[in-house]
Each structure stands twice: as C-alpha cells, then as structure tokens.
Design an enzyme around this catalytic site. Sequence first.
Site, PDB file in Angstrom:
ATOM      1  N   CYS A  66      75.789   4.749  29.778  1.00 30.21           N
ATOM      2  CA  CYS A  66      76.383   4.582  28.452  1.00 30.21           C
ATOM      3  C   CYS A  66      76.259   5.857  27.630  1.00 30.21           C
ATOM      4  O   CYS A  66      77.034   6.072  26.688  1.00 30.21           O
ATOM      5  CB  CYS A  66      75.727   3.418  27.724  1.00 30.21           C
ATOM      6  N   THR A 209      71.302 -20.650  19.922  1.00 26.80           N
ATOM      7  CA  THR A 209      72.004 -19.962  21.019  1.00 26.80           C
ATOM      8  C   THR A 209      72.588 -18.625  20.569  1.00 26.80           C
ATOM      9  O   THR A 209      73.564 -18.143  21.140  1.00 26.80           O
ATOM     10  CB  THR A 209      73.125 -20.858  21.566  1.00 26.80           C
TER      11      THR A 209
END
Length: 452
Positions: A66, A209
């Site tokens: 990256c 979540t």
Amino acid sequence: MTEAAQGDSPGGPGDGLDRLAVVGVNHHTSSMALRDQVALEDDSVPAFLGRLRAIGLSQALVLSTCDRVEIITVAANEDVAETTAETALLALAEKGGVTPAALRAEGYVLRGADAVRHCFAVAASLDSQVIGEPHVLRQVKAGYAAARAAGLVGADLERVMQSAFATAKRVRSETRIAEGPVSVASAAVQVARDLHGDLDGCAALLLGTGEMGELLAEAFQAHGLERLTVRARRRFRAEAVARRLGAHVSTHEALIDDIVAADIVICCTGGREHVLGSDTARQAAKRRRQRPVFIADVAVPGDVEPAVNMVDNAFLYDLNDLEGVAMEGRAHREAEAEAAWRIVREEVGRFQQGRVERAAVPVITLLHARFEDERARALTEAHGDADKATRLLIGRLLHTPSEELRRLAVGPPENLRHAENVTRRLFRLSESGEEMADPGPTEPTEESDTRP
C-alpha cells in the site's frame, strides 16, 4: 522523477554499484490513485516477473504494498545500466496503463549507494508510513522469494537482499523501533495485555457489528484470544460477523450474562443510547468476583455510560483514549528512528567496503599465482640451497617493480610520486627504511539518509 546524483556516493564509478537501480513510486512521491493503478496483487506478481524476464531483465525483484510499488533490478553491465532502469520503468507504466511521463513525474530512479540505502531502509521499515511495522520485512521477503522462484535473483541482487535482511535484523535487535502501539487496534491490544497478561485464556464480547469493532476483534485474535462471542440487535448481522471471525453468536437473553463471561468487551453499535450503563457494569463486576474487565468503546457516539469508569475493576477506554495511547507509540518510534538510521548508514558503508574489497580479488589472485611460480622456479634452480633460493626469489620479485620505478623517474614527477606512495603503502616502507605501522582498514564515509 527523483534521481540520485551519480558519482557523489562512496565507491564511485566502476565499483559495480551503478548497475543496481530502484524504480518506482511510493507514499512520499506519488498519489494513492497512481499507486493503485500500478499495484500488483500477489497472484499477478509471477506473471509480471515473467514479463520482466522476457523484455531482457536478468535480475529483478518486485515489491508492491500500500506504500510503494517498486522494481529492484541489477543490469548485466554498467553500459546498459541506464537502459535497464528505463526498461523497468516502461514495464511498470505499461502494467498500470499509465504513461511513462506520468510515472516519471511522481516516481523515482535510485542508483548505486542511494539504491542500496533505500533497499536497507525499506527492509528495516524506516521508509514506511508507520515506522517499525514488522509486516514490511515480511513483504520484502515475499518479493524476494517470488523473484528467486522466477530465476531472477543473481549473485549481485542476492548480496543486496541478504545485506538488507541483516540490516533489518540489526535495527530490530539494537533499537526499540518496533515497540509501542501505532493504531487504535494495537493500542487496545496493549491495554488488554497490560491488564490481563497473555490473552491465550481470555474471552471477548463483540457488542455490535461496526467495522472498527471487527478490527479490534481481529487484533485480539491475532494475539491469542481464546474465545470471541458476537452479540447484536439483529441476529443475522451477528451471525455474518461471527462467520468472518470464526466466533460464536451469543445465546444469552440478558446482556449482563455475556459481560460476566467476558474479559474484554468491544462496544461498536453506535446507537443513540448507551447500551452499557454503570448499574449493569457494577452487577457484572460482583458476579465476576472482582476480576478486571477491559471495555473498549469505539462507537461514535459512545455506547458506554462514562460513569462505568468509576466501577471497580472496570477499565473503560473510548476512541480518544485509545488514539492517545497510539500517538504515544508513534512518538516513541519516531524517537528510535535516529538510531535505526545510523545502523542503516553503517551497513551501507559495510556493503560498499565489501564490494571494493571483492573488486581487488582478481589482481590479488594473480599476484599470489605469480609469486608461487617464482618460488617454484627459485627452488628448482637453487638445488636445495635455501640461501640461494631466497636471493633468487627476492631478485626476481623486485626486478619488474624496480624497472618500472626507474622508468617513471624520467617522466612527469607526479607519476613517480604516486608510484612511490603506492609502493610505500603496499610494503609499509618509511623514509628510514623501517617498516611502517599498519594503518588498518579505511573506514567508509558515513552518508546522509536522503531518500525519495
């Protein structure tokens, strides 16, 4: 495109270093958009290495992360060093579907000692966005392994990479650059380990979540978390997250039962109301027999009532708290970077010195062979007379150098002075005829850590 100045680095032209080049783009020089265009997925690297071989590169390694996309290459000889680097650049541009001009504008070509320094710094994780991250060395080793599998690692590239790995090892062992958290997730892991020690026997509850909660859960699992339970308002979402993380879905009706069973609670629902209040935390603490619990509230807005921090053995850290821990870790690594760069400079000097010494090996070999031939001739002609053999040997070995010094004496004075200096150094001669002291090895010049 940034290009290292040629001829300024120790070693100089002719030591073979100019055949080494690094061509690429990184987070210092280019936009993420350009890096994304030229980036290679792991499964596409072998094919790209095959392409590099097909267009004439005999030694090449590809590093795609990256932070950077680079080709490290060694030309067959110094005459084609510049064209080899250009070939690598064109291949990278073609792969990414960008123009060579665009790549030059945001990229770099490093040669010689600058390329060596760059390779060492990358392996030691000194050229990364997050200094000291250990996964960088793993990425470099993976690129090296792929290049070896493709038959693109020759003796020159092998020496560079092995020296880079040795440099990274020194940086790891002699500095504390890899210590300290640098992200919210690593900060949470450090706090949990400070509280519980090893996480091998610990259980965690993921309450909600949210993406940040998953990141923390994965970080805990990577550090040995034994059991992870997921609880959410909607069971199907909890089941989806549990599948991704290899976790369990809560079967308890009451939230307090899950909290009692957890050593770590990760809160990431991000609702408008607190899902964990101080009363619930206090009751859970009693049922846990005062065993400590670490509560990481990474929801925005927060999931946990701030008063939970007042509950005995409940340790609440919100997003700001964890970011503060991470900032301290980053500051620590920056402070250690100076010592790490000193090691890199030392290793670059050592690498260059080794190349210079290897360059002298052929003439040293010839010199030994010549002396051995003369020794054998002298022994044969002396018929066992040691005194005669040594006189013959000395006369023959000194004949050619003596004749050459006499020839130089009738030429420009500077030629003779140079020859005299070399002779005195080779044989440690002083003006009085006494042997000069051994000056020892010459220390390499320490260079700056300039990098793209």
